[in-house]
Design a protein around this motif. Structure first.
Motif, PDB file in Angstrom:
ATOM      1  N   ARG A  93       0.803  -1.220   0.000  1.00 31.62           N
ATOM      2  CA  ARG A  93       0.000   0.000   0.000  1.00 31.62           C
ATOM      3  C   ARG A  93       0.837   1.272   0.000  1.00 31.62           C
ATOM      4  O   ARG A  93       0.290   2.362   0.124  1.00 31.62           O
ATOM      5  CB  ARG A  93      -0.963  -0.021   1.187  1.00 31.62           C
ATOM      6  CG  ARG A  93      -2.019  -1.110   1.057  1.00 31.62           C
ATOM      7  CD  ARG A  93      -3.007  -1.140   2.197  1.00 31.62           C
ATOM      8  NE  ARG A  93      -4.033  -2.163   1.955  1.00 31.62           N
ATOM      9  CZ  ARG A  93      -5.026  -2.440   2.794  1.00 31.62           C
ATOM     10  NH1 ARG A  93      -5.138  -1.778   3.943  1.00 31.62           N
ATOM     11  NH2 ARG A  93      -5.909  -3.381   2.488  1.00 31.62           N
ATOM     12  N   GLY A  94       2.156   1.120  -0.108  1.00 31.84           N
ATOM     13  CA  GLY A  94       2.982   2.299  -0.346  1.00 31.84           C
ATOM     14  C   GLY A  94       3.943   2.706   0.738  1.00 31.84           C
ATOM     15  O   GLY A  94       4.648   3.716   0.585  1.00 31.84           O
ATOM     16  N   ALA A  95       4.030   1.985   1.847  1.00 35.61           N
ATOM     17  CA  ALA A  95       5.003   2.349   2.885  1.00 35.61           C
ATOM     18  C   ALA A  95       6.420   2.201   2.347  1.00 35.61           C
ATOM     19  O   ALA A  95       6.734   1.233   1.654  1.00 35.61           O
ATOM     20  CB  ALA A  95       4.820   1.476   4.125  1.00 35.61           C
ATOM     21  N   LEU A  96       7.275   3.163   2.675  1.00 37.74           N
ATOM     22  CA  LEU A  96       8.661   3.117   2.224  1.00 37.74           C
ATOM     23  C   LEU A  96       9.519   2.172   3.056  1.00 37.74           C
ATOM     24  O   LEU A  96      10.520   1.644   2.575  1.00 37.74           O
ATOM     25  CB  LEU A  96       9.275   4.516   2.264  1.00 37.74           C
ATOM     26  CG  LEU A  96       8.677   5.560   1.332  1.00 37.74           C
ATOM     27  CD1 LEU A  96       9.348   6.903   1.552  1.00 37.74           C
ATOM     28  CD2 LEU A  96       8.819   5.131  -0.121  1.00 37.74           C
ATOM     29  N   ASP A  97       9.130   1.968   4.316  1.00 36.98           N
ATOM     30  CA  ASP A  97       9.927   1.111   5.203  1.00 36.98           C
ATOM     31  C   ASP A  97       9.051   0.668   6.359  1.00 36.98           C
ATOM     32  O   ASP A  97       7.919   1.159   6.532  1.00 36.98           O
ATOM     33  CB  ASP A  97      11.156   1.873   5.708  1.00 36.98           C
ATOM     34  CG  ASP A  97      12.360   0.953   5.924  1.00 36.98           C
ATOM     35  OD1 ASP A  97      12.149  -0.230   6.239  1.00 36.98           O
ATOM     36  OD2 ASP A  97      13.497   1.421   5.758  1.00 36.98           O
ATOM     37  N   TYR A  98       9.579  -0.247   7.164  1.00 42.45           N
ATOM     38  CA  TYR A  98       8.810  -0.864   8.243  1.00 42.45           C
ATOM     39  C   TYR A  98       9.750  -1.111   9.409  1.00 42.45           C
ATOM     40  O   TYR A  98      10.727  -1.851   9.280  1.00 42.45           O
ATOM     41  CB  TYR A  98       8.223  -2.187   7.743  1.00 42.45           C
ATOM     42  CG  TYR A  98       7.055  -2.733   8.523  1.00 42.45           C
ATOM     43  CD1 TYR A  98       5.759  -2.594   8.044  1.00 42.45           C
ATOM     44  CD2 TYR A  98       7.243  -3.423   9.718  1.00 42.45           C
ATOM     45  CE1 TYR A  98       4.675  -3.128   8.728  1.00 42.45           C
ATOM     46  CE2 TYR A  98       6.181  -3.951  10.414  1.00 42.45           C
ATOM     47  CZ  TYR A  98       4.884  -3.802   9.909  1.00 42.45           C
ATOM     48  OH  TYR A  98       3.815  -4.336  10.602  1.00 42.45           O
ATOM     49  N   LEU A  99       9.474  -0.481  10.554  1.00 44.00           N
ATOM     50  CA  LEU A  99      10.324  -0.604  11.736  1.00 44.00           C
ATOM     51  C   LEU A  99       9.479  -1.122  12.892  1.00 44.00           C
ATOM     52  O   LEU A  99       8.471  -0.513  13.269  1.00 44.00           O
ATOM     53  CB  LEU A  99      10.934   0.755  12.085  1.00 44.00           C
ATOM     54  CG  LEU A  99      11.984   0.794  13.195  1.00 44.00           C
ATOM     55  CD1 LEU A  99      13.141  -0.148  12.887  1.00 44.00           C
ATOM     56  CD2 LEU A  99      12.508   2.222  13.370  1.00 44.00           C
ATOM     57  N   ILE A 100       9.891  -2.269  13.446  1.00 44.50           N
ATOM     58  CA  ILE A 100       9.114  -2.944  14.477  1.00 44.50           C
ATOM     59  C   ILE A 100       9.519  -2.452  15.867  1.00 44.50           C
ATOM     60  O   ILE A 100      10.705  -2.385  16.195  1.00 44.50           O
ATOM     61  CB  ILE A 100       9.293  -4.471  14.365  1.00 44.50           C
ATOM     62  CG1 ILE A 100       8.740  -4.973  13.017  1.00 44.50           C
ATOM     63  CG2 ILE A 100       8.594  -5.188  15.519  1.00 44.50           C
ATOM     64  CD1 ILE A 100       9.007  -6.447  12.764  1.00 44.50           C
ATOM     65  N   LYS A 101       8.536  -2.114  16.687  1.00 43.04           N
ATOM     66  CA  LYS A 101       8.766  -1.717  18.074  1.00 43.04           C
ATOM     67  C   LYS A 101       9.111  -2.945  18.905  1.00 43.04           C
ATOM     68  O   LYS A 101       8.601  -4.029  18.642  1.00 43.04           O
ATOM     69  CB  LYS A 101       7.515  -1.064  18.665  1.00 43.04           C
ATOM     70  CG  LYS A 101       7.044   0.196  17.973  1.00 43.04           C
ATOM     71  CD  LYS A 101       5.747   0.662  18.631  1.00 43.04           C
ATOM     72  CE  LYS A 101       5.180   1.894  17.989  1.00 43.04           C
ATOM     73  NZ  LYS A 101       3.884   2.261  18.574  1.00 43.04           N
TER      74      LYS A 101
END
Length: 220
Positions: A93-101
């Motif tokens: 859906r277009g997120a540039l990156d993903y950072l998990i808490k």
């Protein structure tokens, strides 16, 4: 150089404030007041037009993944959603990156500096070639294999790097005077050199106001 404006969307007020502090500590970035719902996020995007949104998946009035597909703004997901379907859906859906808490300030700093490099590469000229596209996409994920070859530095960028004396820290204004360029130009080249790892950025705190950015060669 104008700072990138960053909107943090997180339903936990304290977490939002913590992440805003992380953002403000990264040279070239300024956090807007965090918001805690999809409705507030949409209102802020339309009213203040941030450059980047740091978006949680779990919000009280909507899923961040559903909000994502309605947004016309760059987005990095910051979330505790650690399942593969959420990651795939976010990227689709277009997120540039993903950072998990949970994550550290340094981990977020690396993501933001990669984003800054991505934006600068795509802003260098009105018409871009495939090499520029490849470099910009690689800038978002610099650890990937098959990286493009190291770029050739321009004469001005090389002069900026040469102006930094080993084992000292200097401001952008000091470097600008040495090279004979404007402070804004020196700041732009220093930020690019920092993204490449050729320069380290240090913060010097005064009694009031934002910390001063100081630049130096990495220690050997």
């Amino acid at each position: 150089m104008t700072d990138f404006q960053v909107l943090i969307v997180d339903d936990d007020f304290h977490v939002g404030r913590l992440h805003a502090g992380y953002v403000d500590a990264v040279p070239g970035f300024t956090a807007l007041p965090p918001v805690g719902s999809a409705e507030q996020a949409l209102r802020t995007v339309h009213g203040q037009e941030p450059d980047l949104m740091l978006l949680d998946v779990y919000l009280p009035d909507a899923l961040g993944l559903d909000l994502l597909r309605t947004l016309d703004v760059d987005v990095i997901m910051l979330t505790a959603a650690a399942d593969a379907p959420s990651v795939r859906k976010a990227l689709r859906r277009g997120a540039l990156d993903y950072l998990i808490k949970p994550f550290t300030a340094e981990q977020l700093s690396r993501k933001l500096r990669a984003y800054a490099r991505f934006r600068r590469l795509l802003a260098e000229q009105p018409s871009i070639d495939q090499d520029t596209v490849d470099r910009a996409l690689h800038a978002l994920h610099p650890g990937e294999s098959g990286a493009p070859a190291a770029r050739t530095r321009s004469a001005t960028e090389a002069a900026v790097l040469e102006a930094l004396v080993p084992e000292t820290q200097q401001s952008a204004a000091e470097v600008a005077r040495k090279v004979g360029i404007s402070r804004a130009t020196a700041q732009r080249y220093l930020s690019a050199l920092a993204d490449d790892g050729a320069v380290e950025i240090h913060l010097r705190y005064g009694s009031t106001g934002r910390p001063e950015h100081r630049y130096g060669r990495p220690g050997r």
